[in-house]
Design an enzyme around this catalytic site. Structure first.
Site, PDB file in Angstrom:
ATOM      1  CB  SER A 577      -0.865   0.069   1.262  1.00 59.99           C
ATOM      2  OG  SER A 577      -1.535   1.282   1.365  1.00 59.99           O
ATOM      3  CE1 TYR A 590      -3.761  -1.994   5.219  1.00 63.71           C
ATOM      4  CE2 TYR A 590      -3.331   0.087   4.748  1.00 63.71           C
ATOM      5  CZ  TYR A 590      -3.764  -1.251   4.265  1.00 63.71           C
ATOM      6  OH  TYR A 590      -4.089  -1.198   2.929  1.00 63.71           O
TER       7      TYR A 590
END
Length: 699
Positions: A577, A590
């Site tokens: 990501s 995350y």
């Protein structure tokens, strides 16, 4: 007649459906073809051909002429449609007898078939076209049933034919398909008026009828009679294939051993071209490979041309004991490599001994069929359909051997005859006409998180570019739904919880059993949790680390074990990501996990480069539409972090990138495809699929 009349073939004719078709003889011929092709005891995929003759109006003379409609070159009767047939003037085809110059003229005759074309949309006529055209019947079947080939391949085949059918069946000796064989069929019929069919020595069966139904019924009855004859012969024997020499391992042990061995065999079979594998251990196979007669029969090779064109002239029989520990890669290779070298050399000797002055160059000398007594049978070919079909054809060959041995004694084609079929210039021309292979053809991809969203988009893209795909996901219901979107022989699914090592191992075993191994692994499984530091729990932290980081570690570790056994290199792609590169609010769990994924990929790239295993990362950002993680709390968390509503998120993410573009799952899939196909000298790299985020620029 009904289905209860037959015990050895399946009666599939539906009179209601035939009535709906009406008097369209071509449509009825296609219907007959399809139901004949649906029974593998009658003919296998791509085997046999069928035809019908109709009266049509000649577009040039307006006179009525007879037209023969016949399966075109390279087709399959089980899936035959109007576009797969050729329509030829029957009389013009028969006029070719006036210019036929004998056996040396066969190849030229095939080119002349084009001068007989009636239907300008015709498929290229096959080499068997004159076999149908020189016979007078309205509907004709040329089939390769196991029972009939057993009769055709038995010693004293002509005598056996007479014993089964008396004067109602003709017989012609083996001859390569072509115009002259058509003349031989015509002569056989003229010499034996009133016969219902002809047995072709070492080859197959011709049957016919005045209507499509009569032809279908005739074919089934002849096959049934041969099957019943063979069954009685087998019952009269004390044992089949000389009796059992060794015992099979229990099924679970066979599967385990096959899964361990598959990558090694795949690597060895791929010394010239990468191959896809298939494994079968059904009762027919086990009875043959565990028998005393295996050692005698296997080297003889197959008899029917349709068989050995797909299986090679003979299999490789492994000299492994069923109880050998094949998990020891080094020791197992010491046993396998010499066996493969011997097989390749023997194939080269076969080529050198039989080749003609104009023979095509020698093809891949590796085996297609590999037999492991006590365990099962492996096959390897260019794609899953081809290798599965090769396996089916060798099972047909096993049935033929069993039947022929029960009748009298099995005989195979002489090596020169087999070579002349395998390296026939017309067969080579057919191979050259095959479509160009897709970029990922011959490769196997395992995609986690493939039940939907980005993972499914990646799997779709890889499959569309030719790969076989293993769909991995924790939710079986999503996997089943996803699998329905693929054609046969393209994809399978494996329930895979990436937080559990055993679950990953089982997924790789399934990939090995179904396809032979794995070449591409994409870790797309994931979840997202967006919380401020003080709200992030230990449980939040652990699940992110376990799914994203530990899952990637275990997937890579086990993938590398398979890839090293194959010795074909490979690709590992981490779907990370933008958040692994860019600091943002409410994102500690995350973002940290994604950063760990990215750096792990760099570390693995550095370690695995010498094995030609490339490790790269794709960084998505803002994939809201179609992404699974945006269906839960993550979307609300990100909207809260930016002070906007969930509905405003797509536009928000599009506005903040340089290209002002919404990013879709298919965009991430394109990035993966680029890394595994186009950028084939890239490793340790990161591709950002985010529309351009300056804060995420790698350099």
């Amino acid at each position: 007649m009904d289905k209860n009349t037959f015990n050895h073939v399946t009666y599939l004719w539906n009179h209601d459906k035939a009535s709906e078709i009406g008097d369209d003889q071509v449509a009825l011929f296609l219907y007959r073809s399809n139901i004949l092709g649906a029974d593998l005891r009658i003919t296998n995929y791509g085997g046999g051909n069928t035809s019908c003759k109709t009266i049509e109006k000649d577009p040039l003379t307006n006179k009525e002429v007879e037209v023969m409609w016949v399966k075109g070159s390279g087709g399959d009767i089980g899936t035959l449609t109007r576009s797969g047939i050729a329509g030829l003037y029957t009389e013009r085809l028969r006029d070719l007898k006036n210019v036929y110059g004998g056996l040396d003229d066969e190849d030229r005759m095939v080119g002349l078939f084009n001068h007989c074309i009636y239907d300008l949309d015709s498929k290229a006529p096959s080499i068997d076209t004159p076999l149908h055209g020189l016979l007078p019947f309205k509907h004709i079947d040329h089939l390769h049933p196991d029972a009939l080939i057993a009769v055709a391949a038995a010693k004293d085949s002509e005598k056996v034919t007479k014993e089964i059918w008396g004067d109602t069946m003709g017989w012609v000796p083996w001859q390569r398909p072509g115009f002259d064989l058509g003349l031989q069929l015509e002569k056989c019929l003229n010499d034996n008026p009133g016969i219902r069919g002809i047995v072709l020595g070492s080859h197959g069966l011709f049957t016919w009828g005045d209507t499509s139904y009569e032809c279908y019924l005739n074919s089934l009855e002849v096959i049934e009679q041969a099957s019943e004859y063979i069954e009685q012969k087998i019952k009269a024997k004390d044992h089949v294939f000389g009796g059992e020499k060794i015992k099979s391992l229990p099924q679970n042990e066979r599967k385990e051993k096959a899964a361990q061995l598959m990558p090694l065999l795949r690597g060895l079979c791929s010394s010239e071209n990468r191959m896809i594998g298939h494994f079968t251990d059904n009762e027919v196979v086990l009875q043959y490979i565990n028998s005393n007669d295996l050692e005698r029969l296997a080297p003889m090779g197959t008899s029917c041309p349709d068989h050995f064109l797909r299986t090679k002239i003979q299999p490789l029989v492994l000299k492994l004991d069923a109880k050998d520990d094949v998990s020891n890669t080094e020791e197992t290779l010491k046993k396998l490599e010499p066996a493969f070298e011997i097989y390749r050399q023997e194939y080269k000797d076969y080529y050198d001994t039989c080749k003609r002055s104009n023979s095509p160059a020698m093809r891949d000398p590796n085996p297609v069929i590999i037999i492991y007594p006590g365990v099962g049978m492996f096959s390897f070919a260019k794609n899953k359909q081809t290798t599965r079909v090769a396996s089916e054809f060798y099972i047909n060959a096993i049935n033929v051997m069993r039947g022929a041995e029960a009748i009298t004694e099995y005989t195979s084609l002489p090596r020169q005859e087999a070579f002349d079929i395998e390296y026939w210039l017309l067969e080579e021309a057919k191979l050259q006409r095959m479509p160009k292979e897709q970029p990922l053809s011959r490769k196997v991809a395992f995609v986690t998180g493939a039940g939907g969203g980005i993972g499914k988009a990646i799997a779709d893209k890889l499959a569309s570019e030719g790969a076989n795909v293993v769909l991995g996901d924790i939710a079986e219901d999503r996997l089943k739904e996803a699998l329905e979107t693929y054609k046969n022989d393209v994809a399978i699914y494996a329930i895979c919880d990436v937080t559990k090592s055993e679950s990953i191992a089982n997924a790789y075993k399934k990939a090995c059993l179904e396809f032979g191994g794995v070449d591409i692994v994409v870790h797309s499984a994931g979840l997202a949790i967006s919380k401020p530091l003080e709200e992030t729990t230990e449980q939040d932290w652990d699940i992110l680390q376990n799914v994203l980081v530990k899952g990637q570690f275990e997937l890579a570790k086990q993938a590398v074990d398979v890839m090293k056994k194959q010795n074909l290199g490979g690709d590992f792609i981490s779907i990370a990501s933008k958040n692994g590169l860019v600091s943002g609010p409410n994102n500690v769990g995350y973002g940290t996990a994604k950063a760990a994924q990215q750096h792990m990929a760099r570390l693995l790239a550095a370690e695995l480069g010498s094995d030609k295993i490339r490790v790269n990362t794709v960084n998505p950002d803002g994939v809201i539409v179609g992404s699974k993680i945006w269906e839960g709390d993550w979307a609300e968390g990100r909207a809260k972090a930016y002070g906007i509503t969930v509905d405003e998120l797509p536009a928000h993410y599009a506005k903040r990138n340089l290209l002002n573009e919404i990013i879709y799952p298919k965009d991430i899939a394109n990035g993966v495809f680029a890394l595994v196909s186009i950028l084939d000298k890239t490793t340790g790299n990161i591709i950002n699929i985010d529309g351009g985020m300056p804060a995420a620029f790698v350099r």
